[in-house]
Design an enzyme around this catalytic site. Structure first.
Site, PDB file in Angstrom:
ATOM      1  N   GLY A 199       1.464   4.938   3.350  1.00  0.00           N
ATOM      2  CA  GLY A 199       2.622   4.249   2.752  1.00  0.00           C
ATOM      3  C   GLY A 199       3.725   5.239   2.380  1.00  0.00           C
ATOM      4  O   GLY A 199       4.903   4.998   2.663  1.00  0.00           O
ATOM      5  N   ARG A 249     -15.553   2.681  10.226  1.00  0.00           N
ATOM      6  CA  ARG A 249     -14.478   1.733   9.924  1.00  0.00           C
ATOM      7  C   ARG A 249     -15.080   0.390   9.509  1.00  0.00           C
ATOM      8  O   ARG A 249     -14.532  -0.325   8.683  1.00  0.00           O
ATOM      9  CB  ARG A 249     -13.598   1.530  11.158  1.00  0.00           C
ATOM     10  CG  ARG A 249     -12.721   2.712  11.480  1.00  0.00           C
ATOM     11  CD  ARG A 249     -11.731   2.372  12.580  1.00  0.00           C
ATOM     12  NE  ARG A 249     -10.935   3.544  12.943  1.00  0.00           N
ATOM     13  CZ  ARG A 249     -11.280   4.411  13.883  1.00  0.00           C
ATOM     14  NH1 ARG A 249     -12.391   4.243  14.567  1.00  0.00           N
ATOM     15  NH2 ARG A 249     -10.511   5.444  14.158  1.00  0.00           N
ATOM     16  N   ILE A 263      -2.124  -1.982   9.282  1.00  0.00           N
ATOM     17  CA  ILE A 263      -2.736  -0.686   9.640  1.00  0.00           C
ATOM     18  C   ILE A 263      -4.134  -0.562   9.036  1.00  0.00           C
ATOM     19  O   ILE A 263      -4.964   0.225   9.479  1.00  0.00           O
ATOM     20  CB  ILE A 263      -1.852   0.505   9.159  1.00  0.00           C
ATOM     21  CG1 ILE A 263      -0.408   0.351   9.651  1.00  0.00           C
ATOM     22  CG2 ILE A 263      -2.422   1.834   9.631  1.00  0.00           C
ATOM     23  CD1 ILE A 263       0.511   1.525   9.301  1.00  0.00           C
ATOM     24  N   THR A 264      -4.413  -1.364   8.036  1.00  0.00           N
ATOM     25  CA  THR A 264      -5.686  -1.275   7.314  1.00  0.00           C
ATOM     26  C   THR A 264      -6.874  -1.454   8.269  1.00  0.00           C
ATOM     27  O   THR A 264      -6.876  -2.342   9.121  1.00  0.00           O
ATOM     28  CB  THR A 264      -5.725  -2.360   6.207  1.00  0.00           C
ATOM     29  OG1 THR A 264      -4.606  -2.151   5.341  1.00  0.00           O
ATOM     30  CG2 THR A 264      -7.008  -2.289   5.399  1.00  0.00           C
ATOM     31  N   GLY A 298       0.871  -1.173   0.000  1.00  0.00           N
ATOM     32  CA  GLY A 298       0.000   0.000   0.000  1.00  0.00           C
ATOM     33  C   GLY A 298       0.904   1.216   0.000  1.00  0.00           C
ATOM     34  O   GLY A 298       1.730   1.374   0.906  1.00  0.00           O
ATOM     35  N   ARG A 332      -2.411  10.220  20.599  1.00  0.00           N
ATOM     36  CA  ARG A 332      -3.431  11.285  20.578  1.00  0.00           C
ATOM     37  C   ARG A 332      -3.766  11.716  22.000  1.00  0.00           C
ATOM     38  O   ARG A 332      -3.835  12.906  22.306  1.00  0.00           O
ATOM     39  CB  ARG A 332      -4.699  10.771  19.864  1.00  0.00           C
ATOM     40  CG  ARG A 332      -4.492  10.687  18.361  1.00  0.00           C
ATOM     41  CD  ARG A 332      -5.716  10.151  17.637  1.00  0.00           C
ATOM     42  NE  ARG A 332      -5.531  10.267  16.199  1.00  0.00           N
ATOM     43  CZ  ARG A 332      -6.045   9.442  15.297  1.00  0.00           C
ATOM     44  NH1 ARG A 332      -6.798   8.427  15.682  1.00  0.00           N
ATOM     45  NH2 ARG A 332      -5.817   9.632  14.023  1.00  0.00           N
ATOM     46  N   HIS A 366      -9.657  -0.782  18.240  1.00  0.00           N
ATOM     47  CA  HIS A 366      -9.484   0.554  17.677  1.00  0.00           C
ATOM     48  C   HIS A 366     -10.854   1.024  17.221  1.00  0.00           C
ATOM     49  O   HIS A 366     -11.475   0.395  16.388  1.00  0.00           O
ATOM     50  CB  HIS A 366      -8.519   0.467  16.495  1.00  0.00           C
ATOM     51  CG  HIS A 366      -8.223   1.784  15.871  1.00  0.00           C
ATOM     52  ND1 HIS A 366      -7.751   2.856  16.587  1.00  0.00           N
ATOM     53  CD2 HIS A 366      -8.308   2.197  14.588  1.00  0.00           C
ATOM     54  CE1 HIS A 366      -7.553   3.871  15.767  1.00  0.00           C
ATOM     55  NE2 HIS A 366      -7.891   3.507  14.549  1.00  0.00           N
TER      56      HIS A 366
HETATM   57  P1  A3D Z   1      -4.776   5.460   0.810  1.00  0.00           P
HETATM   58  O1  A3D Z   1      -4.014   6.736   0.653  1.00  0.00           O
HETATM   59  O2  A3D Z   1      -6.035   5.303   0.043  1.00  0.00           O
HETATM   60  O3  A3D Z   1      -3.789   4.256   0.437  1.00  0.00           O
HETATM   61  C1  A3D Z   1      -4.237   2.953   0.292  1.00  0.00           C
HETATM   62  C2  A3D Z   1      -3.480   2.363  -0.874  1.00  0.00           C
HETATM   63  O4  A3D Z   1      -3.828   0.974  -0.977  1.00  0.00           O
HETATM   64  C3  A3D Z   1      -3.814   3.008  -2.223  1.00  0.00           C
HETATM   65  O5  A3D Z   1      -2.631   3.507  -2.826  1.00  0.00           O
HETATM   66  C4  A3D Z   1      -4.423   1.859  -3.038  1.00  0.00           C
HETATM   67  O6  A3D Z   1      -4.072   1.897  -4.407  1.00  0.00           O
HETATM   68  C5  A3D Z   1      -3.800   0.659  -2.339  1.00  0.00           C
HETATM   69  N1  A3D Z   1      -4.523  -0.586  -2.556  1.00  0.00           N
HETATM   70  C6  A3D Z   1      -5.869  -0.796  -2.647  1.00  0.00           C
HETATM   71  N2  A3D Z   1      -6.118  -2.096  -2.875  1.00  0.00           N
HETATM   72  C7  A3D Z   1      -4.917  -2.724  -2.901  1.00  0.00           C
HETATM   73  C8  A3D Z   1      -4.510  -4.069  -3.088  1.00  0.00           C
HETATM   74  N3  A3D Z   1      -5.406  -5.031  -3.300  1.00  0.00           N
HETATM   75  N4  A3D Z   1      -3.192  -4.348  -3.067  1.00  0.00           N
HETATM   76  C9  A3D Z   1      -2.269  -3.369  -2.873  1.00  0.00           C
HETATM   77  N5  A3D Z   1      -2.592  -2.084  -2.693  1.00  0.00           N
HETATM   78  C10 A3D Z   1      -3.896  -1.760  -2.702  1.00  0.00           C
HETATM   79  O7  A3D Z   1      -5.107   5.195   2.341  1.00  0.00           O
HETATM   80  P2  A3D Z   1      -4.236   5.569   3.628  1.00  0.00           P
HETATM   81  O8  A3D Z   1      -2.804   5.287   3.344  1.00  0.00           O
HETATM   82  O9  A3D Z   1      -4.638   6.915   4.104  1.00  0.00           O
HETATM   83  O10 A3D Z   1      -4.832   4.505   4.679  1.00  0.00           O
HETATM   84  C11 A3D Z   1      -4.585   3.127   4.510  1.00  0.00           C
HETATM   85  C12 A3D Z   1      -5.413   2.289   5.481  1.00  0.00           C
HETATM   86  O11 A3D Z   1      -5.048   2.601   6.816  1.00  0.00           O
HETATM   87  C13 A3D Z   1      -6.927   2.516   5.396  1.00  0.00           C
HETATM   88  O12 A3D Z   1      -7.595   1.269   5.511  1.00  0.00           O
HETATM   89  C14 A3D Z   1      -7.223   3.365   6.621  1.00  0.00           C
HETATM   90  O13 A3D Z   1      -8.548   3.222   7.077  1.00  0.00           O
HETATM   91  C15 A3D Z   1      -6.229   2.781   7.598  1.00  0.00           C
HETATM   92  N6  A3D Z   1      -5.908   3.626   8.761  1.00  0.00           N
HETATM   93  C16 A3D Z   1      -5.803   3.003   9.962  1.00  0.00           C
HETATM   94  C17 A3D Z   1      -5.489   3.724  11.088  1.00  0.00           C
HETATM   95  C18 A3D Z   1      -5.380   3.030  12.405  1.00  0.00           C
HETATM   96  O14 A3D Z   1      -5.123   3.657  13.402  1.00  0.00           O
HETATM   97  C19 A3D Z   1      -5.571   1.595  12.490  1.00  0.00           C
HETATM   98  C20 A3D Z   1      -5.298   5.103  11.004  1.00  0.00           C
HETATM   99  C21 A3D Z   1      -5.400   5.715   9.768  1.00  0.00           C
HETATM  100  C22 A3D Z   1      -5.713   4.959   8.644  1.00  0.00           C
END
Ligand code: A3D
EC number: 1.1.1.37
Length: 320
Positions: free
Chosen positions: A15, A89, A119-120, A10, A152, A176
């Protein structure tokens, strides 16, 4: 000594931030993976071009094929869809569950010895699914949430007391989400528990309750401000703290979504608890005694996670 390889599965907002922090902290070489063509390659090249300015040495590659994960020492998984305003979520569950199945298979094939940080979202259910799909040992698969939630809490408390964030410790348990359990009596300023600080007149109980509430809704507050995505700087920093503790065998005590097999009376589930992270992965679950309202709140939180795991089992029965 060759540098450790860290794979970022990701390459979106979190990422990209992870990749940058790994370089700035010289934790290893970075492989950025994503299904979006060009994105991991472009971000990898951009960050690599910042290295002469910031003076760090790290090799960066971007990839759209799982082969790139070969022999990674750490995998940090953010692949999936983030929350949009108005989306919980839990709404993310079925989309991201499919992603975890693909990612788990990729890790199983190319990086079976890695320490995996998920983290997803929805976090506690996704880390459960990722462990099942990858088949890696439970102690090598962990979820990032508690470090962020407690950061936080620490930040809000430091701001309230006008003291350094370094001197504020916080203790957060549970899943979470809105049911997380910030434990006030184990949270301190320079070792002084928060209830004592109320008695000392540093703050009021009502103000403390507001801060706890703001912490619980910390993710949603940022989603509502950003409108097009969720938090990424603090989540990335939090996962880096976990990866660093593993890579350097620091044995830090960090709140993480860890696999419980009877601890806290929970079985076959990932829930946020304090753990020791060292070179063997999750080396110890720190089990404190919970009673009264804290136990009640923890059980409620476990119930929420359990509901999500049950939903995963229904959607993907072959994961079991
Ligand atoms: P985002 O910037 O959308 O990045 C996600 C990436 O995943 C994108 O670049 C997509 O192209 C890629 N992706 C989608 N499907 C696939 C796949 N099958 N294989 C490989 N890559 C893929 O999101 P983000 O970076 O802001 O957040 C990522 C995740 O973290 C999300 O699920 C958020 O909800 C989660 N998150 C969790 C927390 C916690 O505290 C647990 C906090 C913030 C975000």
């Amino acid at each position: 000594m060759a540098r450790d390889k860290i794979a970022l599965i990701g390459s979106g907002q979190i990422g990209g931030t992870l990749a940058h922090l790994i370089g700035l902290k010289e934790l290893g070489d970075v492989v950025m993976f994503d299904i979006a063509e060009g994105v991991p390659q472009g971000k990898a090249l951009d960050i690599a071009q910042s290295s002469p300015v910031d003076g760090f040495d790290a090799h960066y590659t971007g990839a759209n094929s799982y082969e790139a994960l070969d022999n990674a020492k750490v995998c940090i998984v953010t692949a999936g869809v983030p929350r949009k305003p108005g989306m919980s979520r839990d709404d993310l569950l079925s989309i991201n569950l499919k992603v975890m199945e693909q990612v788990g298979a990729g890790i199983k094939k190319y990086a079976p010895d890695a320490f995996v940080i998920c983290i997803t979202n929805p976090l506690d259910a996704m880390v459960w699914a990722l462990q099942k799909a990858s088949g890696l040992p439970h102690k090598k698969v962990v979820g990032m949430a508690g470090v962020l939630d407690s950061a936080r809490f620490r930040y809000f408390l430091a701001d309230e007391f006008n003291v350094s964030v370094e001197d504020v410790t916080a203790f957060v348990l549970g899943g979470h989400g809105d049911t997380m359990v910030p434990l006030v009596k184990y949270s301190t300023v320079a070792g002084i528990p928060l209830p004592d600080l109320v008695k000392m007149g540093w703050t009021s109980q009502a103000r403390l309750d507001e801060i706890v509430d703001r912490t619980r809704n910390g993710g949603a507050e940022i989603v509502n401000l950003l409108k097009t995505g969720s938090a990424f700087y603090a989540p990335a920093a939090s996962a880096i703290a976990m990866a660093e503790s593993y890579l350097k065998d620091k044995k830090r005590v960090l709140p993480c979504a860890a696999y419980l097999n009877g601890e806290y009376s929970v079985k076959d589930m990932y829930v946020g608890v304090p753990v020791v992270i060292g070179s063997k992965g999750v080396e110890r679950v720190v089990e404190i005694e919970l009673a009264g309202k804290d136990r009640e709140a923890f059980d409620k939180s476990v119930g929420a996670v359990s509901g999500l795991v049950d939903a995963c089992k229904k959607i993907a029965p072959d994961l079991l």
